[in-house]
Design a protein around this motif. Structure first.
Motif, PDB file in Angstrom:
ATOM      1  N   MET A  79     -33.188 -25.436  -5.619  1.00  0.00           N
ATOM      2  CA  MET A  79     -34.394 -26.101  -5.156  1.00  0.00           C
ATOM      3  C   MET A  79     -34.177 -27.612  -5.043  1.00  0.00           C
ATOM      4  SD  MET A  79     -38.176 -26.638  -6.701  1.00  0.00           S
ATOM      5  CE  MET A  79     -37.788 -28.254  -7.320  1.00  0.00           C
ATOM      6  N   TRP A  80     -33.485 -28.188  -6.020  1.00  0.00           N
ATOM      7  CA  TRP A  80     -33.246 -29.635  -5.989  1.00  0.00           C
ATOM      8  C   TRP A  80     -32.333 -30.015  -4.822  1.00  0.00           C
ATOM      9  CZ3 TRP A  80     -36.386 -32.772  -8.256  1.00  0.00           C
ATOM     10  CH2 TRP A  80     -37.125 -32.299  -9.325  1.00  0.00           C
ATOM     11  N   PHE A  86     -34.289 -31.913   2.383  1.00  0.00           N
ATOM     12  CA  PHE A  86     -35.587 -32.115   3.017  1.00  0.00           C
ATOM     13  C   PHE A  86     -35.908 -33.607   3.095  1.00  0.00           C
ATOM     14  CE2 PHE A  86     -40.184 -32.637   2.866  1.00  0.00           C
ATOM     15  CZ  PHE A  86     -40.608 -31.784   3.872  1.00  0.00           C
ATOM     16  N   LEU A  87     -35.769 -34.316   1.989  1.00  0.00           N
ATOM     17  CA  LEU A  87     -36.086 -35.739   1.955  1.00  0.00           C
ATOM     18  C   LEU A  87     -35.179 -36.545   2.881  1.00  0.00           C
ATOM     19  CD1 LEU A  87     -36.812 -36.170  -1.848  1.00  0.00           C
ATOM     20  CD2 LEU A  87     -38.475 -36.188   0.042  1.00  0.00           C
ATOM     21  N   PRO A  94     -42.821 -37.400   1.739  1.00  0.00           N
ATOM     22  CA  PRO A  94     -42.562 -37.691   0.322  1.00  0.00           C
ATOM     23  C   PRO A  94     -43.834 -38.049  -0.460  1.00  0.00           C
ATOM     24  CG  PRO A  94     -40.869 -38.682   1.669  1.00  0.00           C
ATOM     25  CD  PRO A  94     -41.930 -38.162   2.616  1.00  0.00           C
ATOM     26  N   LEU A 104     -42.341 -28.297  -9.624  1.00  0.00           N
ATOM     27  CA  LEU A 104     -41.054 -28.612 -10.232  1.00  0.00           C
ATOM     28  C   LEU A 104     -40.544 -27.455 -11.083  1.00  0.00           C
ATOM     29  CD1 LEU A 104     -41.718 -32.289 -11.332  1.00  0.00           C
ATOM     30  CD2 LEU A 104     -40.474 -31.487  -9.328  1.00  0.00           C
ATOM     31  N   LEU A 126     -45.842 -34.852  -1.007  1.00  0.00           N
ATOM     32  CA  LEU A 126     -45.229 -34.023  -2.045  1.00  0.00           C
ATOM     33  C   LEU A 126     -45.486 -34.591  -3.435  1.00  0.00           C
ATOM     34  CD1 LEU A 126     -41.834 -33.090  -0.364  1.00  0.00           C
ATOM     35  CD2 LEU A 126     -43.712 -31.548  -0.911  1.00  0.00           C
ATOM     36  N   TRP A 148     -32.195 -28.330  -1.997  1.00  0.00           N
ATOM     37  CA  TRP A 148     -33.063 -28.204  -0.830  1.00  0.00           C
ATOM     38  C   TRP A 148     -33.971 -29.429  -0.717  1.00  0.00           C
ATOM     39  CZ3 TRP A 148     -38.228 -28.379   0.037  1.00  0.00           C
ATOM     40  CH2 TRP A 148     -38.647 -28.014   1.307  1.00  0.00           C
ATOM     41  N   CYS A 149     -34.534 -29.874  -1.829  1.00  0.00           N
ATOM     42  CA  CYS A 149     -35.423 -31.046  -1.814  1.00  0.00           C
ATOM     43  C   CYS A 149     -34.700 -32.282  -1.295  1.00  0.00           C
ATOM     44  CB  CYS A 149     -35.989 -31.326  -3.208  1.00  0.00           C
ATOM     45  SG  CYS A 149     -37.297 -30.208  -3.728  1.00  0.00           S
ATOM     46  N   LEU A 169     -45.345 -29.119  -4.031  1.00  0.00           N
ATOM     47  CA  LEU A 169     -44.096 -29.091  -4.771  1.00  0.00           C
ATOM     48  C   LEU A 169     -44.395 -28.671  -6.200  1.00  0.00           C
ATOM     49  CD1 LEU A 169     -41.044 -29.733  -4.892  1.00  0.00           C
ATOM     50  CD2 LEU A 169     -41.674 -32.068  -5.498  1.00  0.00           C
TER      51      LEU A 169
END
Length: 150
Positions: free
Chosen positions: A85-86, A92-93, A61, A79, A64, A88-89, A77
């Protein structure tokens, strides 16, 4: 039976080879004029368990966030408004905890060891000749903490 493989990287070519060995008619389609010219090429052909660390780690984090303002980060990253994408983010987080990072890295190491074994067996069985080096890799660490993590 006919099969079409999309992508002429190491995974696509390997899948095509095994399908052809089973007697299928195989077509490999790639946007590049030759095989292994994208991700497989950029990976330098490494099949090394030491490269199995998951990108989703407790450090990710911060990396990124820094990538939004500083070029040259390993993770970047950019935006945008894409809701996929959000999502996926967020996924991922969610995997950036120490426990999930350890579990996912362990899985990737097992997969890499399996891939090494398969590559060695296939190379021996088919007497494949290529520019292979198997003397190992050299890792340099700047301090004791980095060495311990490595």
């Amino acid at each position: 039976m006919k099969s079409v493989i999309l992508g002429g990287g190491i995974a696509g070519v390997t899948a095509a080879w095994y399908l052809a060995k089973e007697g299928r008619e195989v077509t490999v389609i790639d946007r590049r004029p030759g095989v292994a010219l994208e991700t497989s090429f950029a990976n330098a052909g490494l099949v090394a368990p030491g490269h199995s660390y998951t990108w989703a780690s407790p450090r990710a984090p911060k990396i990124l966030l820094k990538s939004l303002f500083v070029d040259g980060q390993a993770l970047r990253l950019k935006l945008n408004a894409d809701p996929h994408m959000w999502i996926w983010c967020l996924r991922f987080l969610r995997n950036c905890t120490a426990e999930r990072s350890r579990r996912n890295t362990t899985r990737k190491v097992a997969l890499c060891r399996y891939a090494q074994t398969q590559l060695q067996q296939l190379t021996a069985a088919e007497h494949l000749q290529y520019d292979r080096l198997s003397r190992g890799l050299l890792y340099l660490y700047r301090d004791e903490a980095s060495l311990a993590r490595g």
